[in-house]
Design an enzyme around this catalytic site. Structure first.
Site, PDB file in Angstrom:
ATOM      1  N   GLY A  54       0.838  -1.196   0.000  1.00  0.00           N
ATOM      2  CA  GLY A  54       0.000   0.000   0.000  1.00  0.00           C
ATOM      3  C   GLY A  54       0.870   1.241   0.000  1.00  0.00           C
ATOM      4  O   GLY A  54       0.546   2.258   0.621  1.00  0.00           O
ATOM      5  N   LYS A  96     -13.793   5.217   5.619  1.00  0.00           N
ATOM      6  CA  LYS A  96     -13.517   3.907   6.227  1.00  0.00           C
ATOM      7  C   LYS A  96     -14.579   2.899   5.786  1.00  0.00           C
ATOM      8  O   LYS A  96     -15.781   3.178   5.850  1.00  0.00           O
ATOM      9  CB  LYS A  96     -13.488   4.020   7.754  1.00  0.00           C
ATOM     10  CG  LYS A  96     -13.064   2.723   8.449  1.00  0.00           C
ATOM     11  CD  LYS A  96     -12.791   2.954   9.928  1.00  0.00           C
ATOM     12  CE  LYS A  96     -12.410   1.663  10.641  1.00  0.00           C
ATOM     13  NZ  LYS A  96     -11.202   1.031  10.072  1.00  0.00           N
ATOM     14  N   ALA A 149       1.653   3.693  -1.868  1.00  0.00           N
ATOM     15  CA  ALA A 149       1.235   5.020  -2.322  1.00  0.00           C
ATOM     16  C   ALA A 149       0.016   5.541  -1.566  1.00  0.00           C
ATOM     17  O   ALA A 149      -0.441   6.655  -1.820  1.00  0.00           O
ATOM     18  CB  ALA A 149       0.940   4.998  -3.829  1.00  0.00           C
ATOM     19  N   HIS A 201     -15.072   7.405  12.933  1.00  0.00           N
ATOM     20  CA  HIS A 201     -13.997   7.474  11.949  1.00  0.00           C
ATOM     21  C   HIS A 201     -14.436   8.302  10.737  1.00  0.00           C
ATOM     22  O   HIS A 201     -15.609   8.627  10.583  1.00  0.00           O
ATOM     23  CB  HIS A 201     -13.584   6.074  11.485  1.00  0.00           C
ATOM     24  CG  HIS A 201     -12.752   5.334  12.478  1.00  0.00           C
ATOM     25  ND1 HIS A 201     -13.301   4.642  13.541  1.00  0.00           N
ATOM     26  CD2 HIS A 201     -11.404   5.187  12.598  1.00  0.00           C
ATOM     27  CE1 HIS A 201     -12.327   4.098  14.251  1.00  0.00           C
ATOM     28  NE2 HIS A 201     -11.171   4.405  13.711  1.00  0.00           N
ATOM     29  N   HIS A 202     -13.478   8.571   9.870  1.00  0.00           N
ATOM     30  CA  HIS A 202     -13.718   9.343   8.655  1.00  0.00           C
ATOM     31  C   HIS A 202     -14.692   8.622   7.716  1.00  0.00           C
ATOM     32  O   HIS A 202     -14.933   7.413   7.841  1.00  0.00           O
ATOM     33  CB  HIS A 202     -12.381   9.590   7.936  1.00  0.00           C
ATOM     34  CG  HIS A 202     -11.606   8.332   7.671  1.00  0.00           C
ATOM     35  ND1 HIS A 202     -11.806   7.537   6.571  1.00  0.00           N
ATOM     36  CD2 HIS A 202     -10.643   7.708   8.406  1.00  0.00           C
ATOM     37  CE1 HIS A 202     -11.003   6.488   6.606  1.00  0.00           C
ATOM     38  NE2 HIS A 202     -10.282   6.571   7.722  1.00  0.00           N
ATOM     39  N   GLY A 212     -11.745  -2.118  13.821  1.00  0.00           N
ATOM     40  CA  GLY A 212     -10.982  -3.186  14.462  1.00  0.00           C
ATOM     41  C   GLY A 212     -10.631  -2.838  15.894  1.00  0.00           C
ATOM     42  O   GLY A 212     -10.609  -3.705  16.774  1.00  0.00           O
ATOM     43  N   THR A 257      -7.118  -3.969   9.168  1.00  0.00           N
ATOM     44  CA  THR A 257      -8.255  -4.380   9.998  1.00  0.00           C
ATOM     45  C   THR A 257      -9.305  -5.102   9.153  1.00  0.00           C
ATOM     46  O   THR A 257      -9.217  -5.139   7.932  1.00  0.00           O
ATOM     47  CB  THR A 257      -8.903  -3.173  10.692  1.00  0.00           C
ATOM     48  OG1 THR A 257      -9.439  -2.281   9.700  1.00  0.00           O
ATOM     49  CG2 THR A 257      -7.888  -2.421  11.547  1.00  0.00           C
TER      50      THR A 257
END
Length: 273
Positions: A8, A164, A10, A160-161, A170, A104
């Site tokens: 991951g 997600k 980038a 969360h944003h 998680g 997660t």
């Protein structure tokens, strides 16, 4: 010098991890992995991370095995998505590469496969739903609080944003499992995930878990212990992704000397009980 491969590479976390690794005196990025047949293949991972050339080209994950072998990577870091991470862990462990995984959303079956691959290939591993140092102190404190507040109602709220993809987080699920274990309750029987409609009276044993999504919230987790006439709220808030990356750096230093063939937790990394 610890030689590290980053998947991951980038993405937001991957780029941040690469940047932080390059600031360490005892670590170097030797491989940067992206999605299969990535359009970024051949690009310098440092330029993608905004830090200038580091001499490591991004490759697609279809070349993961050969890249790990040719780069001499000792540890692979994965912050991607669960289905991809399972395959990445399988390949990395088969190559004898230690793994640090913050991805997660693993199912029980996927996690069992991860554990098996680590054991069968006798490598070191740290797999954690949240690598922030503070949140692991949060888990440790919940473990100690729960037996004291056993007769309080317990509710978990996470935020969360809006990008997600998995819910509950998680981290929220780990908090739930820590509490259930500390109270000797069966998590399969006492988890209540959101409430709607005529759900009936709350049982004393249940633990509620609720997810909020919005804007650019990095990660908030609150556990409410609610008694008669009083309430205790215990909270952890991540203001920046740097808190997760700081934990990753500690895990990277820990995993080469970790016990082989077992999955270590951030408790092991941090020396918590």
């Amino acid at each position: 010098m610890i030689k590290i491969a980053v998947t991951g590479a980038a993405g937001r976390m991957g780029s941040g991890i690469i940047k932080k690794i390059t600031e360490q005196d005892d670590m170097e990025v030797v491989a940067a992995i992206e999605i299969p047949n990535s359009p970024l293949a051949g690009k310098d991972a440092g330029i993608q991370a905004g830090i200038g050339e580091i001499g490591v080209e991004i490759v697609g994950s279809e070349k993961l095995e050969e890249t790990l072998k040719s780069s001499g990577a000792e540890v692979l870091v994965d912050f991607t998505i669960a289905p991809a991470a399972v395959e990445t862990i399988r390949i990395a462990t088969a190559c004898g590469v230690n793994v640090v995984v913050g991805t997660t959303g693993f199912t029980d079956e996927q996690m069992a496969l991860n554990i098996k691959n680590v054991k069968d290939n006798n490598v070191g591993a740290v797999i954690s739903s949240n690598m922030a140092i503070g949140v692991n102190v949060f888990f440790n404190t919940l473990k100690k609080l729960a037996p004291i507040l056993y007769d309080f109602d317990i509710e978990i709220i996470e935020a969360h944003h809006n990008q997600k993809k998995d819910a509950p987080s998680g981290t929220a699920m780990t908090a739930f499992e820590v509490l259930a274990d500390a109270l000797n309750r069966d998590p399969e029987e006492i988890g209540v995930f959101g409430r709607k409609g005529l759900v009936g009276k709350r049982t004393p044993e249940e633990i509620g878990v609720h997810a909020i999504r919005g804007g650019d919230i990095v990660g908030d987790h609150t556990v409410m212990f609610v008694g008669e006439g009083e309430r205790i709220e215990f909270k952890h808030q991540a203001h920046t992704r740097e808190v997760f990356i700081a934990g990753v750096i500690r895990a990277l230093r820990y995993v080469p000397t970790a016990q082989k063939g077992v999955v270590s937790s951030m408790n092991d990394v941090l020396g918590l009980e």
